[in-house]
Design a protein around this motif. Structure first.
Motif, PDB file in Angstrom:
ATOM      1  N   ASP A 160      37.586  30.955  31.073  1.00 28.13           N
ATOM      2  CA  ASP A 160      37.278  31.087  32.492  1.00 28.13           C
ATOM      3  C   ASP A 160      38.085  30.137  33.369  1.00 28.13           C
ATOM      4  OD1 ASP A 160      35.478  32.699  31.226  1.00 28.13           O
ATOM      5  OD2 ASP A 160      33.748  32.090  32.410  1.00 28.13           O
ATOM      6  N   VAL A 161      38.222  28.889  32.948  1.00 28.54           N
ATOM      7  CA  VAL A 161      39.004  27.947  33.757  1.00 28.54           C
ATOM      8  C   VAL A 161      40.463  28.387  33.834  1.00 28.54           C
ATOM      9  CG1 VAL A 161      39.902  25.592  33.860  1.00 28.54           C
ATOM     10  CG2 VAL A 161      37.492  25.974  33.375  1.00 28.54           C
ATOM     11  N   SER A 162      41.025  28.756  32.690  1.00 32.43           N
ATOM     12  CA  SER A 162      42.439  29.151  32.694  1.00 32.43           C
ATOM     13  C   SER A 162      42.663  30.412  33.515  1.00 32.43           C
ATOM     14  CB  SER A 162      42.941  29.337  31.259  1.00 32.43           C
ATOM     15  OG  SER A 162      42.182  30.322  30.586  1.00 32.43           O
ATOM     16  N   ARG A 163      41.740  31.382  33.407  1.00 33.59           N
ATOM     17  CA  ARG A 163      41.911  32.606  34.198  1.00 33.59           C
ATOM     18  C   ARG A 163      41.722  32.338  35.680  1.00 33.59           C
ATOM     19  NH1 ARG A 163      41.228  38.014  33.549  1.00 33.59           N
ATOM     20  NH2 ARG A 163      41.138  37.913  35.810  1.00 33.59           N
ATOM     21  N   THR A 164      40.812  31.423  36.024  1.00 30.75           N
ATOM     22  CA  THR A 164      40.610  31.096  37.433  1.00 30.75           C
ATOM     23  C   THR A 164      41.891  30.509  38.027  1.00 30.75           C
ATOM     24  OG1 THR A 164      38.244  30.706  37.088  1.00 30.75           O
ATOM     25  CG2 THR A 164      39.251  29.681  39.026  1.00 30.75           C
ATOM     26  N   ALA A 165      42.471  29.548  37.336  1.00 30.94           N
ATOM     27  CA  ALA A 165      43.730  28.969  37.825  1.00 30.94           C
ATOM     28  C   ALA A 165      44.835  30.017  37.854  1.00 30.94           C
ATOM     29  CB  ALA A 165      44.132  27.795  36.939  1.00 30.94           C
ATOM     30  N   LEU A 166      44.888  30.857  36.811  1.00 36.26           N
ATOM     31  CA  LEU A 166      45.918  31.894  36.761  1.00 36.26           C
ATOM     32  C   LEU A 166      45.789  32.867  37.917  1.00 36.26           C
ATOM     33  CD1 LEU A 166      48.240  33.426  35.380  1.00 36.26           C
ATOM     34  CD2 LEU A 166      46.515  34.610  33.983  1.00 36.26           C
ATOM     35  N   ASN A 167      44.562  33.238  38.284  1.00 37.66           N
ATOM     36  CA  ASN A 167      44.383  34.162  39.402  1.00 37.66           C
ATOM     37  C   ASN A 167      45.021  33.622  40.674  1.00 37.66           C
ATOM     38  OD1 ASN A 167      43.040  36.106  37.921  1.00 37.66           O
ATOM     39  ND2 ASN A 167      40.991  35.372  38.469  1.00 37.66           N
ATOM     40  N   PHE A 168      44.809  32.332  40.958  1.00 40.91           N
ATOM     41  CA  PHE A 168      45.412  31.762  42.168  1.00 40.91           C
ATOM     42  C   PHE A 168      46.925  31.688  42.043  1.00 40.91           C
ATOM     43  CE2 PHE A 168      41.040  30.304  42.850  1.00 40.91           C
ATOM     44  CZ  PHE A 168      40.886  30.652  44.180  1.00 40.91           C
ATOM     45  N   ARG A 169      47.430  31.340  40.878  1.00 42.31           N
ATOM     46  CA  ARG A 169      48.889  31.284  40.713  1.00 42.31           C
ATOM     47  C   ARG A 169      49.507  32.674  40.818  1.00 42.31           C
ATOM     48  NH1 ARG A 169      49.879  26.152  39.190  1.00 42.31           N
ATOM     49  NH2 ARG A 169      48.401  25.099  37.803  1.00 42.31           N
ATOM     50  N   PHE A 170      48.883  33.641  40.135  1.00 40.95           N
ATOM     51  CA  PHE A 170      49.461  34.986  40.127  1.00 40.95           C
ATOM     52  C   PHE A 170      49.527  35.569  41.531  1.00 40.95           C
ATOM     53  CE2 PHE A 170      48.700  39.536  40.406  1.00 40.95           C
ATOM     54  CZ  PHE A 170      49.810  40.023  39.735  1.00 40.95           C
ATOM     55  N   PHE A 171      48.418  35.540  42.253  1.00 39.00           N
ATOM     56  CA  PHE A 171      48.417  36.192  43.562  1.00 39.00           C
ATOM     57  C   PHE A 171      49.266  35.429  44.575  1.00 39.00           C
ATOM     58  CE2 PHE A 171      44.632  38.366  41.829  1.00 39.00           C
ATOM     59  CZ  PHE A 171      45.028  39.673  42.076  1.00 39.00           C
ATOM     60  N   ALA A 172      49.347  34.110  44.427  1.00 37.15           N
ATOM     61  CA  ALA A 172      50.270  33.358  45.288  1.00 37.15           C
ATOM     62  C   ALA A 172      51.703  33.798  45.043  1.00 37.15           C
ATOM     63  CB  ALA A 172      50.113  31.865  45.023  1.00 37.15           C
ATOM     64  N   ASP A 173      52.058  33.946  43.776  1.00 36.01           N
ATOM     65  CA  ASP A 173      53.413  34.389  43.438  1.00 36.01           C
ATOM     66  C   ASP A 173      53.638  35.846  43.822  1.00 36.01           C
ATOM     67  OD1 ASP A 173      53.862  31.874  42.390  1.00 36.01           O
ATOM     68  OD2 ASP A 173      53.579  32.485  40.298  1.00 36.01           O
ATOM     69  N   HIS A 174      52.608  36.662  43.621  1.00 33.47           N
ATOM     70  CA  HIS A 174      52.745  38.090  43.929  1.00 33.47           C
ATOM     71  C   HIS A 174      52.984  38.303  45.417  1.00 33.47           C
ATOM     72  CE1 HIS A 174      51.304  42.255  44.685  1.00 33.47           C
ATOM     73  NE2 HIS A 174      51.903  42.495  43.547  1.00 33.47           N
ATOM     74  N   ALA A 175      52.191  37.624  46.241  1.00 29.61           N
ATOM     75  CA  ALA A 175      52.388  37.763  47.692  1.00 29.61           C
ATOM     76  C   ALA A 175      53.756  37.233  48.103  1.00 29.61           C
ATOM     77  CB  ALA A 175      51.281  37.020  48.444  1.00 29.61           C
ATOM     78  N   HIS A 176      54.168  36.138  47.480  1.00 26.97           N
ATOM     79  CA  HIS A 176      55.469  35.539  47.810  1.00 26.97           C
ATOM     80  C   HIS A 176      56.617  36.467  47.431  1.00 26.97           C
ATOM     81  CE1 HIS A 176      58.994  32.927  46.888  1.00 26.97           C
ATOM     82  NE2 HIS A 176      58.637  32.368  48.021  1.00 26.97           N
TER      83      HIS A 176
END
Length: 497
Positions: A120-136
């Protein structure tokens, strides 16, 4: 690395309960009424934390703060690069405080600490990284029209997003909603489930520490009907509502949103089907099937709670599956060796207990499992219940699985589709053509072939039938959390119009 001591050092009441607040406009506050509620540790069955009980006043304050932050603040006006930098900093802090966040979810809803930490912790951090990168990294369309006009699309942030999250994967599913909303420049009001509210407050604190401006990410605590949840969904200043939870609640939210024409994304209940063909790798099928139903004590919307096994291997599969189920360790979810924790609450335990106690009425045979001390339910297996029994058709949301034989591929497809739900399915086979045929024929949002719970965050996620409305993930999240806009420009003057 933060530890449990970090949580223990939070402000406490005279009775030793850890105190949390709402996060509204960058400040941690209590409810104007002074009303509070407690979170119960499902293992000890005692309160461990206290939260402000919000109502319409707190809902309106949080939405107003998010509205100001969107209309007047810097967040939606930042470049994608600037937002990306802050969201990655936020993800760094989530990982740094991972033990604190994991223990909060474990104490709130009984999830084994190894699952809270490793997944859960790793996926939570990954969600923020992924969508930040995706929008960028996302591109828009350019639509050549020929002289004298030119057309292109923009994806502008939608505005104020209300996110209502469930109690079974608190921080992970909160981040699945909050991350894309923030990445695309929206502001958010999050209402976590009242059974698992702690990690939401911790995340909102960390967002402020990361430099995300006040009012961009707000958290309000309370209940749904006649409480803060209902007030949020009825607020006309909200631009999007995203909800994960029971199908009946989703319908109520959809009706409330319809009165203000607010778009909704609903990820609702499931009754996942798991089809094991005779040519499957049996070791692989059993390992994934155990994970699919008993992870998080079966409190998973995607749980593979209906297993259909081709008759030639039915007896062997059932024998080995039962052996694996009986070997799982129940215990204190704070113990890293625990595999099965308690049900998340007294109310939910009573619901699951009702299903277990009525197994004889299902027409099937309980061949292992049952109720245990406290709020525990042992991994339970029902052999061949009636097709129309509640155990076969309703979402139990606990460690209870049915196992039924089938004879042909068309029969297997029909069994999968004979459900009011359509969230997901699994197919175990070594026949590539069969895997493609069955994946195409079943009416669900996600099909896993020879695996379970593997995600690509670019792929659509959501359900068919009573399992939801809409899809999120990758560009699907972009479509929901933005207002796509067409811009048509005249690029060459003409005397004719």
């Amino acid at each position: 690395m933060s530890t449990l001591q970090t949580t223990a050092s939070e402000p406490t009441t005279e009775s030793g309960l850890v105190e949390f607040g709402h996060i509204i406009d960058g400040r941690e506050v209590q409810s104007a009424s002074g009303d509070v509620f407690t979170s119960i540790d499902p293992y000890t069955r005692e309160p461990w934390a206290v939260f402000p009980l919000g109502g319409s006043a707190e809902a309106d304050l949080a939405v107003a703060a998010a509205r100001r932050a969107f209309d007047e603040g810097p967040w939606p006006r930042m470049s994608a690069t600037e937002r990306r930098t802050l969201l990655h900093r936020f993800a760094d802090l989530i990982e740094l405080h991972g033990e604190e966040l994991a223990m909060a979810d474990t104490r709130d809803m009984g999830k084994p600490i190894t699952q809270s930490l490793s997944n859960d912790v790793s996926r939570t951090a990954l969600n923020f990284r992924f969508f930040a990168d995706h929008a960028h990294g996302s591109s828009a369309e350019v639509l050549p029209m020929g002289t004298p006009h030119h057309a292109y699309t923009r994806f502008d942030p939608a505005g104020v997003v209300v996110a209502i999250a469930p109690w079974n994967f608190p921080m992970m599913l909160e981040s699945w909603k909050v991350a894309p909303a923030l990445a695309w420049g929206n502001t958010v009001v999050l209402k976590p489930a009242e059974d698992s509210p702690a990690s939401a407050t911790i995340m909102a604190r960390l967002a402020l520490e990361a430099g995300i401006p006040p009012g961009v990410f707000n958290v309000v605590h309370g209940y749904g009907a006649d409480s803060v949840g209902e007030a949020l969904t009825a607020n006309a200043d909200v631009d999007r509502i995203t909800f994960t939870g029971e199908s009946s609640t989703g319908k109520v939210i959809a009706r409330a949103a319809a009165s203000n024409l607010i778009p909704v994304s609903l990820e609702l209940g499931g009754k996942g089907a798991n089809v094991v063909f005779a040519d499957a790798d049996l070791d692989n099928a059993i390992a994934w099937s155990i994970k699919a139903i008993y992870t998080n004590a079966g409190q998973v919307c995607l749980a593979g709670s209906r297993i259909y096994v081709e008759r030639p291997i039915y007896d062997e599969f059932l024998r080995r599956f039962v052996e694996a189920a009986e070997s799982m360790r129940l215990g204190d979810p704070k113990d890293p060796a625990t595999q099965i924790g308690p049900m998340a609450s007294d109310v939910h335990y009573e619901k699951v207990r009702g299903y277990v106690e009525t197994i004889p009425e299902s027409g099937g045979e309980q061949i292992t499992g049952g109720l245990d001390e406290g709020w525990f339910v042992r991994p339970t297996v029902i052999r061949e219940p009636a097709a129309d029994s509640p155990h076969q058709r309703e979402e139990i949301f606990g460690p209870v699985v049915t196992v039924t034989p089938f004879d042909t591929e068309p029969e297997a497809v029909a069994l999968v589709n004979d459900s009011p739900y359509g969230l997901n399915a699994m197919v175990f086979t070594e026949d590539l053509s069969k895997a493609h045929r069955v994946s195409a024929a079943v009416v669900v949002g996600t099909v896993w072939v020879n695996c379970f719970f593997v995600r690509d965050l670019r792929a659509p996620f959501g359900g068919a039938k009573q399992s939801g409305v809409g899809r999120e993930g990758g560009n699907f999240s972009r479509e929901f959390f933005t207002e796509p806009k067409a811009v048509i420009m005249q690029i060459e003057r003409s005397n004719t119009h």
